[in-house]
Design an enzyme around this catalytic site. Structure first.
Site, PDB file in Angstrom:
ATOM      1  N   HIS A   1       0.536   3.595   3.218  1.00  0.00           N
ATOM      2  CA  HIS A   1       0.617   2.958   4.739  1.00  0.00           C
ATOM      3  C   HIS A   1       1.919   2.999   5.020  1.00  0.00           C
ATOM      4  O   HIS A   1       2.846   2.601   4.548  1.00  0.00           O
ATOM      5  CB  HIS A   1      -0.142   1.853   4.810  1.00  0.00           C
ATOM      6  CG  HIS A   1       0.092   1.202   6.042  1.00  0.00           C
ATOM      7  ND1 HIS A   1      -1.281   0.935   6.976  1.00  0.00           N
ATOM      8  CD2 HIS A   1       1.039   0.823   6.771  1.00  0.00           C
ATOM      9  CE1 HIS A   1      -0.885   0.389   8.194  1.00  0.00           C
ATOM     10  NE2 HIS A   1       0.554   0.463   8.076  1.00  0.00           N
TER      11      HIS A   1
ATOM     12  N   GLU B   1       0.770  -1.279  -0.050  1.00  0.00           N
ATOM     13  CA  GLU B   1       0.141  -0.082   0.114  1.00  0.00           C
ATOM     14  C   GLU B   1       0.869   1.290  -0.029  1.00  0.00           C
ATOM     15  O   GLU B   1       1.447   1.586   0.950  1.00  0.00           O
ATOM     16  CB  GLU B   1      -0.971   0.132   1.245  1.00  0.00           C
ATOM     17  CG  GLU B   1      -1.727  -1.319   1.217  1.00  0.00           C
ATOM     18  CD  GLU B   1      -2.554  -1.166   2.551  1.00  0.00           C
ATOM     19  OE1 GLU B   1      -2.430  -0.379   3.564  1.00  0.00           O
ATOM     20  OE2 GLU B   1      -3.232  -2.245   2.753  1.00  0.00           O
TER      21      GLU B   1
HETATM   22  C1  LIG Z   1      -7.297  -0.577   5.027  1.00  0.00           C
HETATM   23  C2  LIG Z   1      -6.038   0.171   4.892  1.00  0.00           C
HETATM   24  N1  LIG Z   1      -6.243   1.410   4.914  1.00  0.00           N
HETATM   25  C3  LIG Z   1      -4.901  -0.195   5.778  1.00  0.00           C
HETATM   26  O1  LIG Z   1      -4.727   0.419   6.613  1.00  0.00           O
HETATM   27  N2  LIG Z   1      -4.375  -1.324   5.745  1.00  0.00           N
HETATM   28  C4  LIG Z   1      -3.317  -1.952   6.737  1.00  0.00           C
HETATM   29  C5  LIG Z   1      -2.813  -3.271   6.006  1.00  0.00           C
HETATM   30  C6  LIG Z   1      -4.125  -2.223   8.202  1.00  0.00           C
HETATM   31  O2  LIG Z   1      -5.403  -2.362   8.149  1.00  0.00           O
HETATM   32  O3  LIG Z   1      -3.584  -1.983   9.075  1.00  0.00           O
HETATM   33 ZN   LIG Z   2      -3.120   2.113   6.831  1.00  0.00          ZN
END
Ligand SMILES: C[C@@H](N)C(=O)N[C@H](C)C(=O)O
Ligand SMILES: [Zn+2]
EC number: 3.4.13.22
Length: 236
Positions: free
Chosen positions: A214, A211
């Protein structure tokens, strides 16, 4: 699903936060809440997480930051409002590092656009439960918790004079286009993502491979998994 027991809203959550034992103290409440809807799963407690939570409100901490808290709107991958208010809070060292990243971004003519920070564990569980198995690489497993639950992850992008900068994919696009290894995106989008990554890594964040938006604070393991609802978080 809103399942915030009234008695727990102020007293227990605030006391738990002050003592830094949000995870352990709230386990029973979460298990009871989850039990009403579907499969019962207790919030995990990490015995190695010994730091006292010290959550700060990012908007107050650095007024230069901009926000687009998608989970407080229906415009997110779940298609409905998950947070009762558009609030972003994070552990103090995370916020301090983010301020430094904002300064790097400003020097280059950009600013930070925050999508999400601390996320209560129950929201992680809802996301997992409602995400198809073949897309679960993009959401954390509530059995181990998300680093967002520890106030140590940030979902963010860049803006330029308030306009969101094009990135390799939209936020929460659960396809390989979101991978940092994606080289098929337009060169300017790849460059913007790499630029943000460079500043974040320089200030102590670890990028998530799947991602582009993130990042985890390097010392996330120190902080407990929490389930304090956003509206109840006592933040500096
Ligand atoms: C859902 C997405 N924005 C995210 O934050 N994914 C990571 C893997 C999490 O849920 O910690
Ligand atoms: Zn995230």
């Amino acid at each position: 699903m809103h399942c915030y027991p009234a008695a727990a809203k102020i007293g227990l959550t605030r006391r738990a936060m002050l003592r830094g034992i949000g995870g352990a103290a709230l386990t029973g409440l979460v298990a009871g809440c989850a039990g009403r809807g579907g499969a019962s799963l207790a919030m995990p407690v990490d015995p190695a997480a010994t730091a006292r939570p010290d959550l700060v409100d990012l908007a107050r901490f650095d007024p230069r930051l901009r926000f687009d808290i998608r989970y407080a709107t229906p415009a997110n991958f779940m298609g409905r409002v998950l947070y009762p208010l558009p609030r972003a809070v994070a552990q103090r060292p995370v916020a301090e590092a983010l301020v430094r990243v904002q300064t790097h971004a400003e020097a280059a003519g950009y600013g930070l656009l925050i999508f999400d920070a601390y996320r209560p564990w129950r929201i992680t569980k809802m996301m997992w439960d409602e995400t198809p198995p073949d897309k679960r690489e993009f959401v954390a497993d509530p059995a181990s918790g998300s680093r967002h639950n520890r106030g140590c992850s940030l979902d963010l992008s860049l803006h330029r004079d308030g306009a969101e900068v094009a990135m390799p994919s939209p936020y929460d696009d659960f396809t390989p286009a979101a991978y940092r290894s994606n080289t098929a995106a337009p060169p300017e989008a790849l460059a913007a993502s790499r630029m943000l990554e460079g500043w974040m890594v320089a200030e102590g964040f670890v990028p998530l491979a799947n991602e582009w938006w993130h990042y985890d604070w390097a010392d996330w393991r120190l902080y407990p998994i929490m389930d304090v609802p956003l509206e109840d978080v006592t933040a500096g």
